[in-house]
Design an enzyme around this catalytic site. Structure first.
Site, PDB file in Angstrom:
ATOM      1  N   LYS A 127       1.036  -1.282   0.162  1.00 42.29           N
ATOM      2  CA  LYS A 127       0.118  -0.265  -0.390  1.00 42.29           C
ATOM      3  C   LYS A 127       1.205   1.493   0.496  1.00 42.29           C
ATOM      4  O   LYS A 127       0.663   2.299  -0.840  1.00 42.29           O
ATOM      5  CB  LYS A 127      -0.981   0.054   1.175  1.00 42.29           C
ATOM      6  CG  LYS A 127      -1.650  -0.973   1.227  1.00 42.29           C
ATOM      7  CD  LYS A 127      -2.672  -1.054   2.589  1.00 42.29           C
ATOM      8  CE  LYS A 127      -4.208  -2.471   2.455  1.00 42.29           C
ATOM      9  NZ  LYS A 127      -4.914  -2.851   3.649  1.00 42.29           N
ATOM     10  N   GLN A 171      -4.627  -1.683  10.193  1.00 43.66           N
ATOM     11  CA  GLN A 171      -4.597  -3.318   9.140  1.00 43.66           C
ATOM     12  C   GLN A 171      -5.105  -4.777   9.422  1.00 43.66           C
ATOM     13  O   GLN A 171      -4.913  -4.509  11.338  1.00 43.66           O
ATOM     14  CB  GLN A 171      -2.889  -3.478   8.995  1.00 43.66           C
ATOM     15  CG  GLN A 171      -2.835  -4.552   8.134  1.00 43.66           C
ATOM     16  CD  GLN A 171      -3.191  -4.307   6.775  1.00 43.66           C
ATOM     17  OE1 GLN A 171      -3.454  -3.677   5.756  1.00 43.66           O
ATOM     18  NE2 GLN A 171      -3.743  -6.148   6.102  1.00 43.66           N
ATOM     19  N   ASP A 194     -11.983   2.598   4.175  1.00 45.30           N
ATOM     20  CA  ASP A 194     -11.665   0.574   4.198  1.00 45.30           C
ATOM     21  C   ASP A 194     -13.400   0.819   3.827  1.00 45.30           C
ATOM     22  O   ASP A 194     -13.776  -0.433   3.804  1.00 45.30           O
ATOM     23  CB  ASP A 194     -11.128   0.276   5.179  1.00 45.30           C
ATOM     24  CG  ASP A 194      -9.534  -0.657   4.505  1.00 45.30           C
ATOM     25  OD1 ASP A 194      -8.896  -0.607   4.000  1.00 45.30           O
ATOM     26  OD2 ASP A 194      -9.081  -0.478   5.922  1.00 45.30           O
TER      27      ASP A 194
END
Lengths: 367, 367
Positions: A127, A171, A194
């Site tokens: 990322k 994460q 997200d």
């Protein structure tokens, strides 16, 4: 005159999980009994029903030709996720430059990682590299495996208060001692790139509403379908897996696009019978080779979200990544299919960059 | 070596609604073209896809025997919603008394009605009467048809600030000039006893989470299934209709109970083929007699949420209420079925009372 029968709800209600349930490994509830006093209504709290979807592992890690595909010919077009993702990243890069030249700002993405899982470290590194490629500023907060909830929330709130950060992601998975739900609740929906906050999920589900962010992997799946010219409206779609991260939002998104959606999970009996009726199959079960060639309707479009490491002595690291779909079989039955790797993976990262850019545009009212 | 094909996404993408799509009256999008510049990703805003589910009206308002039911025998048990709702209300009443005796408080429900639609007035009157039955304090704010958004929000915030009000509902539909979504967003999730707030909907959808309130009609449907001893986990369920009020939350709730869910809507081709595979059918399309006997799998459990007024000169008001299901046919095919009226309707009100009681218990930490 039809007799009305008062049903025997006093006699204890059973929420049985059928033993034959394919891939289902335990029962959802032993017995759900009606309490003669409180609670007023007997439905249990929904969380009391939550059981991990433990799929029965598939015998074959590498699979072989299924009855349906007698020929060895490939019929499927391979949907090149890397190619499409690169196209999108190029455009994001030019947008970031335009923003920088126009208002002197760039989008910023903050990632919080707890612990040192190898897969998480790899995902985060990818990322960061992708952010660098397109000119998005990125920063990482690496927390120790044993960090406290307060340390994690501290990192969250510092990024939350930073105006140069337009997107924050934690994460996953988090270590057992940290409650993912509670952590994600603290993340403001405005920076939830997200798309996992329940408010964003609710707005994704409800017609007439728009979430601030659509979860990256489902968004990437739809993007590949649209860019591949696949008709979604009015088509039958089967989503295999119902995780909050992929399966659920993918099914909601396909429905917003007017597909007729069926959701298959570990409690589903004969999942192959539902799957083989679908024009579009999106699979996110995390089970290597779960979906065999004879699970597919000839001509179906297959999006394989699975990225399962399987042992492979011949490969550099001793393992290779494989999807949920038995590719060698499916490629002879489907009309289009995504490979693993090189399919959904690159798209997920491109959608994360896209969400971060959209967030910065919203903050700066930059069009 | 499998050739990788870069798909021609430049050539304009079509989101076509298949013309054959049963009951589908217009196209979701004429053409969805990829812009060579912005937007970065070509997925349209989801709201731009939102089109009313206009079902093709069924020819027969009163229907006749279908091929599958050659006999005239009734096989279905009638699920008596009124009986079950009365049981629940009795228990709610005793809980309200226990609360009053214990802490001197009773639950309070506030209803906001805009305009004078006959059906809305009836629904509200029924809710008030039910509150009175069980000892819940209720109050109504009746606003004129042409009330402004500010007047409506004013009523909302006054109830919101009233500690004796534990539940607030805005009777839908609102007049055209008022945006339902924006109004519902203002309602705090803590008093959203209808469960329509996107935060509650997101928490209903996501495993591991619990909404503060589950929408009343879907909750009533599940309640009837559980109290009738119907096994949900591992069974195939088809939900007909995908409204934010009934279809969507019902499908989410059935999935939380581990059913394998398919959602049928106006864009679905051959909905009867999906419906006739279901062990459990919940129909909320608002189309009289849409579901014929030959749509049902023999032995299916049918929950009919439809309450459609159809002309009937023989009845007192010149019309009668009928469901989405052709009852005369279905009762010969299904193993259990809810009547209309007397099925889901009473359960919806009972669940509203239950949600209001739960809210008051939460506020007063009364167990």
């Amino acid at each position: 005159m039809i007799p009305r029968v008062a049903l025997p709800w006093r006699n204890g209600l059973r929420l049985r999980v059928p033993s034959g349930s394919r891939g289902c490994c335990r029962s959802a509830h032993n017995t759900l009994r009606n309490d003669d006093g409180r609670p007023i209504v007997i439905s249990p709290p929904l969380v009391s029903l939550d059981i991990p979807d433990d799929w029965a592992p598939c015998p074959a890690h590498s699979c072989f030709s299924s009855p349906i595909s007698s020929s060895n010919e490939q019929t499927a077009t391979v949907i090149d996720g890397k190619f499409i993702a690169d196209e999108i990243k190029t455009r994001i890069g030019s947008e970031v430059r335009r923003m920088k030249e126009g208002i002197g700002m760039v989008p910023g993405l903050a990632v919080i990682v707890v612990g040192y899982r190898r897969d998480s470290q790899t995902y985060v590194r990818n990322k960061m590299m992708a952010c660098a490629e397109v000119g998005i500023k990125s920063m990482v907060a690496q927390l120790p495996e044993d960090c406290t909830k307060d340390q994690l929330l501290g990192a969250l709130s510092s990024f939350d208060g930073d105006p140069s950060v337009h997107g924050i992601l934690v994460q996953l998975p988090l270590p057992q001692h940290l409650d993912e739900g509670k952590v994600l609740d603290v993340l403001r929906p405005e920076k939830d790139v997200d798309g996992f906050h329940p408010l964003n999920m609710g707005n994704l589900a409800m017609r007439g509403r728009e979430p601030l962010f659509i979860p990256c992997t489902p968004k990437g799946c739809i993007e590949m379908l649209l860019r591949s010219g696949v008709e979604i409206a009015g088509r039958k779609a089967t989503v295999i897996g119902r995780s909050n991260i992929v399966g659920l939002p993918t099914s909601l998104l396909l429905q917003r696009h007017h597909a007729t959606v069926s959701i298959v999970h570990a409690f589903t009996k004969n999942p192959e019978l539902i799957t083989c009726e679908a024009d579009i199959v999106v699979t996110a079960a995390g089970v290597p080779n779960l979906v065999r060639g004879n699970w597919l309707k000839p001509g179906a479009v297959v999006i394989d979200v699975g990225t399962n490491p399987v042992e492979d002595p011949s490969s550099e690291h001793g393992y290779r990544l494989t999807g949920d779909v038995c590719y060698e079989e499916a490629v002879r039955v489907a009309s289009a299919i995504t490979p693993v790797p090189g399919g959904v993976g690159p798209m997920t990262i491109a959608m994360l960059l896209s969400n971060t850019l959209d967030s910065a545009k919203r903050v700066y009212a930059f069009t």
